[in-house]
Structure formats: structure tokens, C-alpha cells
Scaffold this motif. Structure first.
Motif, mmCIF file in Angstrom:
data_model
loop_
_atom_site.group_PDB
_atom_site.id
_atom_site.type_symbol
_atom_site.label_atom_id
_atom_site.label_comp_id
_atom_site.label_asym_id
_atom_site.label_seq_id
_atom_site.Cartn_x
_atom_site.Cartn_y
_atom_site.Cartn_z
ATOM 1 N N GLU A 115 0.825 -1.212 0.000
ATOM 2 C CA GLU A 115 0.000 0.000 0.000
ATOM 3 C C GLU A 115 0.861 1.265 0.000
ATOM 4 N N LEU A 116 1.981 1.239 0.732
ATOM 5 C CA LEU A 116 2.874 2.402 0.737
ATOM 6 C C LEU A 116 3.477 2.614 -0.653
ATOM 7 N N THR A 117 3.904 1.545 -1.288
ATOM 8 C CA THR A 117 4.457 1.656 -2.637
ATOM 9 C C THR A 117 3.415 2.232 -3.589
ATOM 10 N N MET A 118 2.208 1.713 -3.533
ATOM 11 C CA MET A 118 1.135 2.190 -4.417
ATOM 12 C C MET A 118 0.785 3.656 -4.130
ATOM 13 N N LEU A 119 0.884 4.064 -2.884
ATOM 14 C CA LEU A 119 0.608 5.448 -2.503
ATOM 15 C C LEU A 119 1.673 6.398 -3.044
ATOM 16 N N LEU A 120 2.928 5.992 -2.948
ATOM 17 C CA LEU A 120 4.034 6.894 -3.286
ATOM 18 C C LEU A 120 4.324 6.980 -4.782
ATOM 19 N N VAL A 121 4.068 5.898 -5.514
ATOM 20 C CA VAL A 121 4.370 5.872 -6.950
ATOM 21 C C VAL A 121 3.147 6.395 -7.718
ATOM 22 N N ASP A 123 0.114 7.082 -10.271
ATOM 23 C CA ASP A 123 -0.779 6.147 -10.956
ATOM 24 C C ASP A 123 -0.338 5.842 -12.382
ATOM 25 N N ASP A 124 0.270 6.793 -13.050
ATOM 26 C CA ASP A 124 0.644 6.629 -14.455
ATOM 27 C C ASP A 124 2.068 6.095 -14.648
ATOM 28 N N ALA A 125 2.639 5.500 -13.605
ATOM 29 C CA ALA A 125 4.033 5.055 -13.662
ATOM 30 C C ALA A 125 4.247 3.842 -14.560
ATOM 31 N N GLY A 126 3.209 3.075 -14.833
ATOM 32 C CA GLY A 126 3.340 1.970 -15.778
ATOM 33 C C GLY A 126 3.820 0.664 -15.201
ATOM 34 N N GLY A 127 4.667 -0.036 -15.980
ATOM 35 C CA GLY A 127 5.081 -1.414 -15.780
ATOM 36 C C GLY A 127 5.368 -1.900 -14.377
ATOM 37 N N THR A 160 9.794 7.658 -7.740
ATOM 38 C CA THR A 160 10.118 6.952 -8.976
ATOM 39 C C THR A 160 10.473 5.529 -8.562
ATOM 40 N N LEU A 161 9.697 4.567 -9.046
ATOM 41 C CA LEU A 161 9.940 3.167 -8.711
ATOM 42 C C LEU A 161 11.060 2.656 -9.605
#
Length: 179
Positions: A115-121, A123-127, A160-161
């Protein structure tokens, strides 16, 4: 520039007769996966200025196995707040990090890490973000960078992931069980 790395504990043993979830140990596959991830982290040359981990048994064992693969100590700070922490609690821990820390590693549990990763990155980051959304397996590592010098600036959609590495990416035999 700040780098936040999140590592989910390795696969634990549900068959072990423990009274509390907190005391649940790793299983054999979890030990193998954690050691493999440690070797992979070493091969990538990743280093951490500060490591904070949940004190749950499965996290402590994950740290031990990762250190074996890494061939060096991580020397984590054990913080009970990370045990089954929400994304909000994990973000509080990140915000409390001092400015002299460039690279922070948090070792803990799902669903908070995912959830933290999804929050910080964004929505349009892709792959890679899509891979996180699909599943954040045990012993998986996510590395994010932030264009800031202050951990308090870490916020929704600002990451940036850079990496999302699952044990099966390192060793195919560590992929999902057939059953």
C-alpha cells in the motif's frame, strides 16, 4: 535525492504451532528466498545508511538470511510500529528519518508495504507499478527514489519506482507454489 527500499519478510511457516502470529518463523523456502535476495542485493551493490525492521520472528529470521546472502550485517533498528503497520504508519517512520540518511531500508509486512508503494508511486508510472498492484510477494524488494533532500517531503505520487524484484526474478525455483 533520497532512496527508500521496502523489503517484505520471506515466506513464513503456517504449519508451525505458535501461539501468536508475531512468533511465526520462516519456512525452508522463505529461508532460501531471503538468502537469494541478499545475494542479489549484494550483486546490485545496494547499500543502506539506515535499516528499520519489524521485530516479528519472521522478519528477524529474514534479516539473518539476507545478511548471510549479503555477506555483511544490516544492523537494523527494531521498531514495533512496523509489525503489521499500515501505509500511514510506515510513512510516519519515513518522515521521522534524519536528513543525513540518504538510503533507508524498511523491512516488514504486507499489506502495508504494498500500500505504501502504491501510494508513493504515481498512478501513471506503468510497468513496475502494475507489477506491484498485481502482487507484492514475500521476500520482494521495491526501491523508490525521491527528488528531495528531506524525508518529510516524501509524499503521495512523488516516487520513482526504480526496482521491483521478486525472489522468482532471482531464482525461478522460488516462484509460486503449484498448489
Amino acid at each position: 535525492m533520497k532512496t527508500l527500499t521496502l523489503l517484505r519478510h520471506a515466506k513464513s511457516g503456517w504449519d508451525d504451532p505458535v501461539a501468536r502470529d508475531y512468533d511465526r518463523p520462516l519456512n525452508l523456502k522463505g529461508r532460501r528466498a531471503a538468502a537469494a535476495m541478499g545475494r542479489h542485493v549484494q550483486s546490485l551493490g545496494l547499500d543502506f545508511d539506515r535499516v528499520i525492521a519489524s521485530p516479528a520472528a519472521r522478519v528477524q529470521e529474514t534479516v539473518t538470511e539476507v545478511e548471510g546472502g549479503l555477506a555483511r550485517a544490516l544492523s537494523p533498528e527494531w521498531d514495533r510500529r512496523l509489525y503489521l503497520a499500515s501505509a500511514a504508519t510506515l510513512l510516519d517512520v519515513v518522515h521521522e528519518t534524519g536528513g543525513d540518511t540518504r538510503s533507508l531500508l524498511l523491512i516488514g509486512h504486507n499489506p502495508g508495504l504494498e500500500e505504501l508503494t502504491m501510494l508513493l508511486v504515481p498512478d501513471d508510472a506503468g510497468g513496475l507499478r502494475e507489477a506491484v498492484a498485481q502482487k507484492y510477494p514475500t521476500a520482494t524488494l521495491a526501491e523508490m527514489t525521491f527528488d528531495t533532500d528531506d524525508w518529510r517531503d516524501v509524499a503521495t505520487g512523488r516516487a520513482t519506482l526504480r526496482r521491483f524484484i521478486r525472489p522468482r526474478d532471482v531464482d525461478p525455483t522460488l516462484g509460486p507454489d503449484a498448489d
